[in-house]
Write an enzyme that holds these catalytic residues in place. Structure first.
Site, PDB file in Angstrom:
ATOM      1  N   THR A 324       0.732  -1.214   0.037  1.00  0.00           N
ATOM      2  CA  THR A 324       0.062   0.005   0.069  1.00  0.00           C
ATOM      3  C   THR A 324       0.830   1.231  -0.003  1.00  0.00           C
ATOM      4  O   THR A 324       1.930   1.303   0.636  1.00  0.00           O
ATOM      5  CB  THR A 324      -0.865  -0.162   1.074  1.00  0.00           C
ATOM      6  OG1 THR A 324      -1.763   1.063   1.151  1.00  0.00           O
ATOM      7  CG2 THR A 324      -0.257  -0.193   2.549  1.00  0.00           C
ATOM      8  N   HIS A 376       3.369 -11.926  13.763  1.00  0.00           N
ATOM      9  CA  HIS A 376       4.785 -12.366  14.630  1.00  0.00           C
ATOM     10  C   HIS A 376       4.468 -14.030  14.810  1.00  0.00           C
ATOM     11  O   HIS A 376       5.481 -14.487  15.123  1.00  0.00           O
ATOM     12  CB  HIS A 376       4.658 -11.723  15.852  1.00  0.00           C
ATOM     13  CG  HIS A 376       6.170 -11.730  16.288  1.00  0.00           C
ATOM     14  ND1 HIS A 376       7.102 -12.467  15.572  1.00  0.00           N
ATOM     15  CD2 HIS A 376       6.668 -11.030  17.402  1.00  0.00           C
ATOM     16  CE1 HIS A 376       8.417 -12.296  16.335  1.00  0.00           C
ATOM     17  NE2 HIS A 376       8.228 -11.359  17.342  1.00  0.00           N
TER      18      HIS A 376
END
Length: 415
Positions: A324, A376
């Protein structure tokens, strides 16, 4: 014969959609392949098209949430119009707005022009944006209206009468505007909140010296445009670098599926594009195998489709990574949200001349902050930092894209 028109399937995981609007009225005579309605889901806005001509009977109303494969309307083919062509609207036929009554439908009257100075029309920001992108004026819009229906008038009357007395006199310019959230935006909202709640999202940052890429664009943009018919932009460099960096950090291009990690062999990058209907993310597939020119051509084609509402479902699904670019809106730094079920997203930002240290001297360079948000649970901190650093190295030395993950000088020397 009665033909049923069923709600199409926007995607595998979608069971319900919303009938955004009908382009025809109950009882109208429609032509084969005529667009009947717009259907919104969390992934796309689709068109409902007549598979045969005839008289339509609307079953699912505008604003109603319906099940996929349920019947939206039916068509009586015994009353099919002659010919296959959908008649074109005569732009000289418009609604006489001044003659409109709040208790009856207004017949279409021929008129040469619509004096917008005498008609107070309230435009939403979205309507203004669409008019701007389409290059049309308010006169053009009003000239394109077939007629105002009784339901339109009743809705306007209901909205006006619901205002406090002291506000009605100034309703034309001081009334707070309310817009119903579309199915697309509602689902998008739910998914964005789910990302925060269901992933262990972290963001790592770096800065990129854009000098070499800007030099290449300045030096070769004219020749590039003449050969390929499209300008050389910054986005193609980042798409290519992102795809090549996956070779060294494959988990960035992976997803969690239950108790398994799915690692994809091809880098299919979703590119966020701002449109009048909101943010769309068409997918460029196999970016690791595309040249910069091929990427630019694909970017242009998909962006044009996105802004005109012509993207197909297949062109918006199956991405494995997202980029983006908030820099086009002036963003200096951000923490982009992951696009589920993907595990990472790269955020680009604006380019600003800043003082940096080079060879123990302070120099001014065009710098961009970049951000990588990642899950994560599947991507370790070391890999996320290394991945972003690899992108930085390729952008600062574009020749490194010819030897991804390796020093081009060492490759030449065989080291």
């Amino acid at each position: 014969m009665i033909v049923e028109i069923k709600v199409p399937t926007p995607g595998e995981s979608i069971n319900e959609v919303e009938i955004a609007s009908w382009a025809v009225k109950d009882g109208d005579i429609v032509y084969k392949n005529q667009e009947l309605a717009e259907i919104e889901s969390d992934k796309a806005t689709l068109s409902l098209v007549a598979i045969e001509g005839g008289q339509i009977k609307i079953i699912a109303q505008a604003g109603e949430t319906v099940k996929v494969n349920s019947v939206a309307c039916s068509i009586d083919t015994s009353k099919a119009p002659k010919g296959d062509a959908i008649p074109k609207h005569d732009p000289s036929t418009v609604v006489d707005v001044k003659a409109a009554s709040f208790s009856e439908e207004v017949d279409v009257k021929p008129k040469e022009s619509v004096p917008t100075d005498d008609v107070h029309v309230k435009l939403t920001p979205l309507a203004r944006e669409v008019m701007k992108s389409e290059g049309i004026s308010l006169d053009d819009v009003l000239s394109g209206l077939h007629r105002i229906s009784a339901s339109d008038v009743k809705e306007a009357s209901k909205a006006l009468h619901s205002l406090p007395v002291e506000m009605k006199s100034t309703a034309t310019n001081k009334t707070p505007e309310r817009q119903k959230m579309s199915q697309l935006r509602k689902k998008l909202s739910q998914r964005l909140v789910a990302v925060k709640n269901e992933t262990a999202m972290l963001t790592t940052f770096n800065e990129v010296d854009m000098s070499e890429v800007m030099r290449l664009r300045s030096q070769y943009n004219k020749a590039f445009t003449e050969k390929y018919g499209v300008k050389l932009g910054f986005m193609s460099f980042f798409l290519k670098a992102s795809a090549l960096a996956v070779k060294s950090f494959p988990m960035v291009n992976a997803q969690i599926d239950g108790d398994e990690m799915v690692i994809y062999p091809s880098v299919d990058i979703s590119v966020a594009v701002q449109t009048p209907k909101g943010l769309m993310v068409p997918v460029i597939r196999g970016v690791e195998n595309l040249s910069l020119a091929e990427i630019e051509l694909e970017l242009k084609a998909l962006a044009d489709k996105a802004r005109t509402g012509k993207l197909s479902l297949s062109e918006m699904t199956g991405g494995t990574f997202t980029i983006t670019n908030g820099g086009v809106f002036g963003s200096m730094l951000s923490t982009p949200l992951i696009n589920p079920p993907q595990s990472a997203i790269l955020g680009m930002h604006n380019i600003i001349d800043r003082p940096v240290a080079r060879n123990q001297q302070v120099v001014i360079r065009p710098m961009m902050y970049v951000a990588l948000s990642y899950d994560h649970r599947i991507i370790d901190g070391k890999d996320s930092v290394g991945y972003l650093k690899t992108i930085k190295e390729m952008i600062e030395n574009p020749l490194a894209m010819l030897t991804p993950g390796q020093n081009p000088e060492k490759v030449v020397l065989g080291l």
